[in-house]
Design an enzyme around this catalytic site. Structure first.
Site, PDB file in Angstrom:
ATOM      1  N   PHE A  21      -5.453  -9.503  -9.129  1.00 22.18           N
ATOM      2  CA  PHE A  21      -5.762  -8.145  -9.008  1.00 22.18           C
ATOM      3  C   PHE A  21      -4.667  -6.962  -8.884  1.00 22.18           C
ATOM      4  O   PHE A  21      -4.300  -6.185  -9.804  1.00 22.18           O
ATOM      5  CB  PHE A  21      -6.820  -7.940  -8.003  1.00 22.18           C
ATOM      6  CG  PHE A  21      -7.169  -6.591  -7.742  1.00 22.18           C
ATOM      7  CD1 PHE A  21      -7.560  -5.595  -8.661  1.00 22.18           C
ATOM      8  CD2 PHE A  21      -7.228  -6.242  -6.284  1.00 22.18           C
ATOM      9  CE1 PHE A  21      -7.996  -4.346  -8.122  1.00 22.18           C
ATOM     10  CE2 PHE A  21      -7.737  -5.073  -5.839  1.00 22.18           C
ATOM     11  CZ  PHE A  21      -8.171  -3.980  -6.692  1.00 22.18           C
ATOM     12  N   PHE A  43      -3.258 -19.200 -12.564  1.00 18.81           N
ATOM     13  CA  PHE A  43      -4.718 -18.878 -12.906  1.00 18.81           C
ATOM     14  C   PHE A  43      -5.572 -19.333 -11.836  1.00 18.81           C
ATOM     15  O   PHE A  43      -6.817 -19.925 -12.335  1.00 18.81           O
ATOM     16  CB  PHE A  43      -5.033 -19.444 -14.381  1.00 18.81           C
ATOM     17  CG  PHE A  43      -4.280 -18.523 -15.440  1.00 18.81           C
ATOM     18  CD1 PHE A  43      -4.127 -17.214 -15.261  1.00 18.81           C
ATOM     19  CD2 PHE A  43      -3.805 -19.160 -16.539  1.00 18.81           C
ATOM     20  CE1 PHE A  43      -3.174 -16.466 -16.143  1.00 18.81           C
ATOM     21  CE2 PHE A  43      -2.902 -18.529 -17.513  1.00 18.81           C
ATOM     22  CZ  PHE A  43      -2.748 -16.918 -17.263  1.00 18.81           C
ATOM     23  N   SER A 138      -0.612  -8.254   4.893  1.00 20.03           N
ATOM     24  CA  SER A 138      -2.043  -7.601   4.921  1.00 20.03           C
ATOM     25  C   SER A 138      -2.405  -6.717   6.554  1.00 20.03           C
ATOM     26  O   SER A 138      -1.582  -7.358   7.432  1.00 20.03           O
ATOM     27  CB  SER A 138      -2.894  -8.702   4.738  1.00 20.03           C
ATOM     28  OG  SER A 138      -4.153  -8.183   5.332  1.00 20.03           O
ATOM     29  N   TYR A 162      -6.754 -17.546   7.076  1.00 23.62           N
ATOM     30  CA  TYR A 162      -5.848 -16.689   5.976  1.00 23.62           C
ATOM     31  C   TYR A 162      -5.004 -15.620   6.843  1.00 23.62           C
ATOM     32  O   TYR A 162      -4.040 -15.718   6.493  1.00 23.62           O
ATOM     33  CB  TYR A 162      -6.942 -16.139   5.456  1.00 23.62           C
ATOM     34  CG  TYR A 162      -6.324 -14.698   4.703  1.00 23.62           C
ATOM     35  CD1 TYR A 162      -5.487 -14.843   3.434  1.00 23.62           C
ATOM     36  CD2 TYR A 162      -6.626 -13.424   4.928  1.00 23.62           C
ATOM     37  CE1 TYR A 162      -4.921 -13.944   2.929  1.00 23.62           C
ATOM     38  CE2 TYR A 162      -6.056 -12.387   4.614  1.00 23.62           C
ATOM     39  CZ  TYR A 162      -5.149 -12.467   3.030  1.00 23.62           C
ATOM     40  OH  TYR A 162      -4.824 -11.653   2.805  1.00 23.62           O
ATOM     41  N   LYS A 166      -0.570 -15.188   6.947  1.00 25.41           N
ATOM     42  CA  LYS A 166       0.087 -14.204   6.656  1.00 25.41           C
ATOM     43  C   LYS A 166       1.111 -13.808   7.823  1.00 25.41           C
ATOM     44  O   LYS A 166       2.164 -13.333   7.739  1.00 25.41           O
ATOM     45  CB  LYS A 166      -0.740 -12.704   6.445  1.00 25.41           C
ATOM     46  CG  LYS A 166      -1.693 -12.691   5.064  1.00 25.41           C
ATOM     47  CD  LYS A 166      -0.638 -12.603   3.883  1.00 25.41           C
ATOM     48  CE  LYS A 166      -1.432 -12.533   2.752  1.00 25.41           C
ATOM     49  NZ  LYS A 166      -0.623 -12.945   1.549  1.00 25.41           N
TER      50      LYS A 166
END
Ligand code: NAD
Ligand code: UFG
Length: 355
Positions: A21, A43, A138, A162, A166
């Site tokens: 994205f 991918f 993030s 997650y 980070k």
């Protein structure tokens, strides 16, 4: 003087996760600015059609400056192959997994992909003498912030596996740069990226049921989902729903160009974090209303309990990025919803035709 040179026409940038994205939108802007771009992507969360669309958008001439490699960062040989054949002036590192819920259910997958992939990347970069890195961090590293707006020097906290990847990767970057001061690393802390390319040809295309607000609203608008669950209506906010800092993906893309410019021109940048947000908070219900206005569609909602782990209100302090990167978001939620609706209405099933 060589390493201080910033010449878009000559600089060659490796973009990991460039089929995703944020990656696709950033690659378009890099090519438009004259950079040479090499993408590596496996991918895992994207499709080849996205790269085809990027080529179509920039045209034949600029497309020649884009090289795509199917590869996985967890496989060091894939990186070795790339670095032994090309000279990269800097790396923009998007490749990673990002679904919070999945990371709770399967933390090993997140540690393997996000940590091992990034450690491999640093090793191969060091071996080939490429020591400039822009890393996708993030706002999740602020945890549930005690104060808002979030300022870069706040203490950091992970709320889930997650977020922990980070946070660890930020710490790893700081350690590497401290031990080897010739590294220049910029950590970009994105707030909530939404919107799409203004052409409607590129956008977010999550696999399965979307976790995030805007892709979910978008799928309700095109009748793929019946209604939006609004998680939390008793927060101490203006309308009871939670507040976030939504940022247009094209503003985010431009933020990466500003970060590259900073890396190439600042010898003592060290390892520095910048927020990329608008500095404005918007509630879930305000976002729904803005999308209804942009699309002319009614978005049915169901008021639901709070989602575990969610913060009440999160938005960025934008001062540091404005002052030091010379970057500021241009778009508001009206443009974010307009462009996302253009993408959704022309590509209701994302990059694939209706299954
Ligand atoms: P995305 O999933 O659309 O793009 C990530 C890309 O990386 C995908 O194309 C995927 O196939 C690829 N990839 C993943 N693991 C790989 C591997 N081991 N080797 C090669 N390619 C791999 O996600 P995005 O929204 O574009 O996010 C990009 C980065 O920004 C991620 O690191 C994400 O954690 C971070 N980020 C995203 C958001 C957000 O809300 N979108 C917010 C903050 C930070
Ligand atoms: N929300 C709903 N219904 C939904 C989805 C979301 O009401 O179907 C609400 C959430 O409860 C939250 C707000 O919409 O209040 C935004 O939720 P998102 O899932 O879109 O975004 P988050 O702020 O929770 O987190 C996102 C990414 C994180 C990242 C963070 C900051 O998922 O990985 O932005 O960049 F860390």
């Amino acid at each position: 003087m060589g390493s201080l040179c910033f010449d878009e026409q000559k600089n060659n940038i490796l973009v990991t996760g460039g089929a995703g994205f944020i990656g696709t939108h950033t690659v378009v802007q890099l090519l438009n600015e004259g950079f040479g771009v090499t993408v590596i992507d496996n991918f895992d969360n994207s499709v080849e059609e996205a790269v085809v669309r990027v080529r179509g958008l920039v045209g034949d001439q600029l497309s020649k400056k884009l090289d795509f490699h199917l590869g996985d960062l967890r496989n060091k040989d894939d990186l070795e192959k790339l670095f032994s054949k090309n000279k990269f002036d800097a790396v923009i590192h998007f490749a990673g997994l990002k679904a919070v819920g999945e990371s709770v259910a399967n933390p090993r997958r997140y540690f393997d992909n996000n940590l091992v992939g990034t450690i491999n990347l640093y090793e191969v970069m060091a071996k080939y003498g490429c020591k400039k890195m822009v890393f996708s961090s993030s706002a999740t590293v602020y945890g549930q912030p005690e104060k808002i707006p979030c300022v870069e020097d706040f203490s950091l906290k992970a709320m889930n596996p997650y977020g922990r990847t980070k946070l660890f990767l930020e710490e790893i970057a700081r350690d590497i740069q401290k031990a080897e001061p010739d590294w220049r690393i910029i950590l970009l802390r994105y707030f909530n990226p939404v919107g799409a390319h203004e052409s409607g040809k590129l956008g977010e295309d999550p696999k399965g049921i979307p976790n995030n607000l805007m892709p979910y609203i978008q799928q309700v608008a095109v009748d793929r989902l019946p209604e939006l669950n609004v998680y939390g209506h008793d927060y101490p906010t203006k309308d009871g729903s939670a507040v976030r800092d939504y940022i247009h993906v094209m503003d985010l893309a431009d933020g990466h160009i500003a970060a590259l410019r900073k890396l190439f021109t600042t010898e003592n940048i060290g390892c520095t974090a910048y927020n990329l947000g608008t500095g404005r908070g918007t509630s879930v219900l305000e976002m729904v209303a803005a999308f209804e206005k942009a699309s002319g569609k009614k978005i049915p909602i169901k008021l639901c309990p709070r989602r575990p782990g969610d913060a009440t209100a999160v938005y960025a302090s934008t001062e540091k990025a404005e002052k030091e990167l010379g970057w500021k978001a241009k778009y508001g939620i009206e443009e974010m919803c307009r462009d996302q609706w253009k993408w959704a209405s022309t590509n209701p099933y994302g990059y694939e035709s209706k299954p």
